[in-house]
Scaffold this motif. Structure first.
Motif, PDB file in Angstrom:
ATOM      1  N   GLN A  52      -1.959  15.373  -3.555  1.00  0.00           N
ATOM      2  CA  GLN A  52      -1.702  14.130  -4.285  1.00  0.00           C
ATOM      3  C   GLN A  52      -1.374  12.988  -3.327  1.00  0.00           C
ATOM      4  O   GLN A  52      -1.791  11.858  -3.547  1.00  0.00           O
ATOM      5  CB  GLN A  52      -0.575  14.333  -5.287  1.00  0.00           C
ATOM      6  N   ARG A  53      -0.632  13.277  -2.277  1.00  0.00           N
ATOM      7  CA  ARG A  53      -0.334  12.246  -1.277  1.00  0.00           C
ATOM      8  C   ARG A  53      -1.601  11.784  -0.582  1.00  0.00           C
ATOM      9  O   ARG A  53      -1.774  10.606  -0.280  1.00  0.00           O
ATOM     10  CB  ARG A  53       0.669  12.765  -0.258  1.00  0.00           C
ATOM     11  N   TYR A  54      -2.482  12.734  -0.316  1.00  0.00           N
ATOM     12  CA  TYR A  54      -3.750  12.400   0.314  1.00  0.00           C
ATOM     13  C   TYR A  54      -4.549  11.460  -0.594  1.00  0.00           C
ATOM     14  O   TYR A  54      -5.113  10.458  -0.139  1.00  0.00           O
ATOM     15  CB  TYR A  54      -4.525  13.690   0.587  1.00  0.00           C
ATOM     16  N   TYR A  55      -4.593  11.758  -1.887  1.00  0.00           N
ATOM     17  CA  TYR A  55      -5.332  10.928  -2.828  1.00  0.00           C
ATOM     18  C   TYR A  55      -4.617   9.605  -3.100  1.00  0.00           C
ATOM     19  O   TYR A  55      -5.254   8.628  -3.470  1.00  0.00           O
ATOM     20  CB  TYR A  55      -5.595  11.685  -4.128  1.00  0.00           C
ATOM     21  N   GLN A  56      -3.310   9.575  -2.927  1.00  0.00           N
ATOM     22  CA  GLN A  56      -2.554   8.331  -3.104  1.00  0.00           C
ATOM     23  C   GLN A  56      -3.019   7.291  -2.092  1.00  0.00           C
ATOM     24  O   GLN A  56      -3.130   6.110  -2.418  1.00  0.00           O
ATOM     25  CB  GLN A  56      -1.053   8.599  -2.948  1.00  0.00           C
ATOM     26  N   ALA A  57      -3.292   7.717  -0.881  1.00  0.00           N
ATOM     27  CA  ALA A  57      -3.798   6.804   0.146  1.00  0.00           C
ATOM     28  C   ALA A  57      -5.163   6.253  -0.267  1.00  0.00           C
ATOM     29  O   ALA A  57      -5.448   5.068  -0.061  1.00  0.00           O
ATOM     30  CB  ALA A  57      -3.891   7.516   1.487  1.00  0.00           C
ATOM     31  N   LEU A  58      -5.984   7.097  -0.883  1.00  0.00           N
ATOM     32  CA  LEU A  58      -7.278   6.646  -1.381  1.00  0.00           C
ATOM     33  C   LEU A  58      -7.096   5.637  -2.509  1.00  0.00           C
ATOM     34  O   LEU A  58      -7.797   4.624  -2.566  1.00  0.00           O
ATOM     35  CB  LEU A  58      -8.087   7.850  -1.861  1.00  0.00           C
ATOM     36  N   LEU A  59      -6.145   5.890  -3.376  1.00  0.00           N
ATOM     37  CA  LEU A  59      -5.853   4.990  -4.487  1.00  0.00           C
ATOM     38  C   LEU A  59      -5.448   3.605  -3.985  1.00  0.00           C
ATOM     39  O   LEU A  59      -5.835   2.591  -4.553  1.00  0.00           O
ATOM     40  CB  LEU A  59      -4.748   5.592  -5.364  1.00  0.00           C
ATOM     41  N   MET A  60      -4.695   3.565  -2.895  1.00  0.00           N
ATOM     42  CA  MET A  60      -4.230   2.287  -2.355  1.00  0.00           C
ATOM     43  C   MET A  60      -5.372   1.457  -1.754  1.00  0.00           C
ATOM     44  O   MET A  60      -5.211   0.270  -1.537  1.00  0.00           O
ATOM     45  CB  MET A  60      -3.133   2.521  -1.311  1.00  0.00           C
TER      46      MET A  60
ATOM     47  N   PHE B 134      -5.380   6.527 -16.175  1.00  0.00           N
ATOM     48  CA  PHE B 134      -6.192   7.654 -16.598  1.00  0.00           C
ATOM     49  C   PHE B 134      -5.571   8.978 -16.155  1.00  0.00           C
ATOM     50  O   PHE B 134      -5.471   9.920 -16.927  1.00  0.00           O
ATOM     51  CB  PHE B 134      -7.616   7.529 -16.034  1.00  0.00           C
ATOM     52  N   ILE B 135      -5.126   9.023 -14.903  1.00  0.00           N
ATOM     53  CA  ILE B 135      -4.566  10.257 -14.354  1.00  0.00           C
ATOM     54  C   ILE B 135      -3.246  10.630 -15.028  1.00  0.00           C
ATOM     55  O   ILE B 135      -2.982  11.798 -15.291  1.00  0.00           O
ATOM     56  CB  ILE B 135      -4.376  10.122 -12.832  1.00  0.00           C
ATOM     57  N   ASN B 136      -2.411   9.648 -15.328  1.00  0.00           N
ATOM     58  CA  ASN B 136      -1.065   9.917 -15.839  1.00  0.00           C
ATOM     59  C   ASN B 136      -0.916   9.740 -17.345  1.00  0.00           C
ATOM     60  O   ASN B 136       0.183   9.913 -17.871  1.00  0.00           O
ATOM     61  CB  ASN B 136      -0.057   9.019 -15.120  1.00  0.00           C
ATOM     62  N   SER B 137      -1.984   9.403 -18.047  1.00  0.00           N
ATOM     63  CA  SER B 137      -1.868   9.132 -19.482  1.00  0.00           C
ATOM     64  C   SER B 137      -1.359  10.344 -20.264  1.00  0.00           C
ATOM     65  O   SER B 137      -0.585  10.195 -21.209  1.00  0.00           O
ATOM     66  CB  SER B 137      -3.197   8.654 -20.055  1.00  0.00           C
ATOM     67  N   ALA B 138      -1.767  11.532 -19.875  1.00  0.00           N
ATOM     68  CA  ALA B 138      -1.313  12.736 -20.596  1.00  0.00           C
ATOM     69  C   ALA B 138       0.200  12.885 -20.513  1.00  0.00           C
ATOM     70  O   ALA B 138       0.847  13.300 -21.475  1.00  0.00           O
ATOM     71  CB  ALA B 138      -1.993  13.976 -20.034  1.00  0.00           C
ATOM     72  N   TRP B 139       0.796  12.524 -19.356  1.00  0.00           N
ATOM     73  CA  TRP B 139       2.247  12.622 -19.192  1.00  0.00           C
ATOM     74  C   TRP B 139       2.951  11.543 -19.998  1.00  0.00           C
ATOM     75  O   TRP B 139       3.919  11.798 -20.699  1.00  0.00           O
ATOM     76  CB  TRP B 139       2.639  12.448 -17.723  1.00  0.00           C
TER      77      TRP B 139
ATOM     78  N   LEU C 225      -8.582  -1.747 -10.522  1.00  0.00           N
ATOM     79  CA  LEU C 225      -9.092  -0.370 -10.530  1.00  0.00           C
ATOM     80  C   LEU C 225      -7.978   0.626 -10.282  1.00  0.00           C
ATOM     81  O   LEU C 225      -7.941   1.694 -10.887  1.00  0.00           O
ATOM     82  CB  LEU C 225     -10.170  -0.203  -9.455  1.00  0.00           C
ATOM     83  N   ARG C 226      -7.062   0.287  -9.389  1.00  0.00           N
ATOM     84  CA  ARG C 226      -5.925   1.162  -9.088  1.00  0.00           C
ATOM     85  C   ARG C 226      -5.126   1.441 -10.358  1.00  0.00           C
ATOM     86  O   ARG C 226      -4.778   2.579 -10.652  1.00  0.00           O
ATOM     87  CB  ARG C 226      -5.042   0.483  -8.042  1.00  0.00           C
ATOM     88  N   GLY C 227      -4.843   0.392 -11.135  1.00  0.00           N
ATOM     89  CA  GLY C 227      -4.098   0.554 -12.381  1.00  0.00           C
ATOM     90  C   GLY C 227      -4.856   1.382 -13.395  1.00  0.00           C
ATOM     91  O   GLY C 227      -4.280   2.240 -14.072  1.00  0.00           O
ATOM     92  N   GLU C 228      -6.157   1.150 -13.487  1.00  0.00           N
ATOM     93  CA  GLU C 228      -6.976   1.897 -14.443  1.00  0.00           C
ATOM     94  C   GLU C 228      -7.025   3.383 -14.089  1.00  0.00           C
ATOM     95  O   GLU C 228      -6.873   4.248 -14.959  1.00  0.00           O
ATOM     96  CB  GLU C 228      -8.393   1.307 -14.451  1.00  0.00           C
TER      97      GLU C 228
ATOM     98  N   CYS D 253       2.743   1.020 -19.079  1.00  0.00           N
ATOM     99  CA  CYS D 253       2.366   2.351 -18.581  1.00  0.00           C
ATOM    100  C   CYS D 253       1.633   2.257 -17.241  1.00  0.00           C
ATOM    101  O   CYS D 253       1.791   3.134 -16.394  1.00  0.00           O
ATOM    102  CB  CYS D 253       1.512   3.080 -19.610  1.00  0.00           C
ATOM    103  N   THR D 254       0.870   1.198 -17.030  1.00  0.00           N
ATOM    104  CA  THR D 254       0.208   1.003 -15.733  1.00  0.00           C
ATOM    105  C   THR D 254       1.257   0.807 -14.648  1.00  0.00           C
ATOM    106  O   THR D 254       1.173   1.408 -13.567  1.00  0.00           O
ATOM    107  CB  THR D 254      -0.738  -0.211 -15.778  1.00  0.00           C
ATOM    108  N   ALA D 255       2.261  -0.021 -14.939  1.00  0.00           N
ATOM    109  CA  ALA D 255       3.331  -0.257 -13.961  1.00  0.00           C
ATOM    110  C   ALA D 255       4.078   1.040 -13.648  1.00  0.00           C
ATOM    111  O   ALA D 255       4.390   1.318 -12.488  1.00  0.00           O
ATOM    112  CB  ALA D 255       4.291  -1.314 -14.487  1.00  0.00           C
ATOM    113  N   ILE D 256       4.344   1.834 -14.669  1.00  0.00           N
ATOM    114  CA  ILE D 256       5.025   3.121 -14.468  1.00  0.00           C
ATOM    115  C   ILE D 256       4.126   4.068 -13.668  1.00  0.00           C
ATOM    116  O   ILE D 256       4.574   4.714 -12.718  1.00  0.00           O
ATOM    117  CB  ILE D 256       5.399   3.767 -15.828  1.00  0.00           C
ATOM    118  N   SER D 257       2.855   4.156 -14.037  1.00  0.00           N
ATOM    119  CA  SER D 257       1.914   5.064 -13.362  1.00  0.00           C
ATOM    120  C   SER D 257       1.810   4.772 -11.874  1.00  0.00           C
ATOM    121  O   SER D 257       1.714   5.686 -11.057  1.00  0.00           O
ATOM    122  CB  SER D 257       0.518   4.945 -13.976  1.00  0.00           C
ATOM    123  N   LEU D 258       1.819   3.499 -11.523  1.00  0.00           N
ATOM    124  CA  LEU D 258       1.691   3.129 -10.113  1.00  0.00           C
ATOM    125  C   LEU D 258       2.956   3.417  -9.313  1.00  0.00           C
ATOM    126  O   LEU D 258       2.919   3.461  -8.092  1.00  0.00           O
ATOM    127  CB  LEU D 258       1.309   1.655  -9.989  1.00  0.00           C
TER     128      LEU D 258
END
Length: 169
Positions: free
Chosen positions: A72-80, A93-98, A86-89, A119-124
């Motif tokens: 997840q940390r590895y993918y977090q760098a990709l997200l940044m 998408f990834i955290n909507s289930a939670w 797009l980052r928020g979207e 929820c976007t602000a929380i997800s990020l």
């Protein structure tokens, strides 16, 4: 002599091709390669410091549990690397289930646009953490400034068993 020379050239070409193919396959999943390298470094560290066997087992268990965390940390760098929109979207998408399962994040009076922005602000701002088995996360009576979403595993809190998908804090 010509046959021997041809065989040497053929064997060298074969070794070169097989080596390159193995190298490409090994680099396909960089997160797993990084994990394997980290485990090698851990084993070397434990060996050089003459750690007892019980501690070695606990350390290896922790790193095995935290394998997904490292991914997840590895993918977090990709997200940044993505644009903010797009980052928020993607984070939503990834955290909507939670976030949909937590009543605090879904008040009935909130508008859909407000909820999505919230929820976007929380997800990020979600940061993955991993804990070893039997490790105390929050001590009784200790104030906490964190909200824990349990993604994998089980946790005990005040005599209750909390499974993945639930939260504390």
């Amino acid at each position: 002599v010509l046959c021997i020379f041809s065989m040497l050239i053929g064997a060298s070409a074969y070794a070169y091709v097989i080596g390159n193919v193995c190298g490409v396959i090994a680099l396909m999943d960089q997160a797993t390669s990084k994990y394997n390298q980290q485990m090698d470094e851990l084993n070397l560290y434990m060996s050089e410091n003459h750690m007892p066997q019980e501690l070695r087992i606990r350390l290896r268990e922790y790193f095995q549990y935290s394998k997904q965390l490292n991914r997840q940390r590895y993918y977090q760098a990709l997200l940044m690397e993505m644009s903010p929109s797009l980052r928020g979207e993607v984070a939503n998408f990834i955290n909507s289930a939670w976030l949909e399962n937590i009543p605090f994040f879904n008040p009935p009076h909130m508008l859909v646009d407000e909820r999505e922005t919230f929820c976007t602000a929380i997800s990020l701002r979600l940061k993955p953490e991993a804990y070893a088995p039997q490790e105390i996360v929050i001590r009784e009576g200790e104030p906490t400034e964190k909200f824990y979403l349990l993604q994998k595993g089980v946790m005990a809190s005040r005599g209750r068993i909390i499974s993945s998908g639930n939260f504390i804090g």
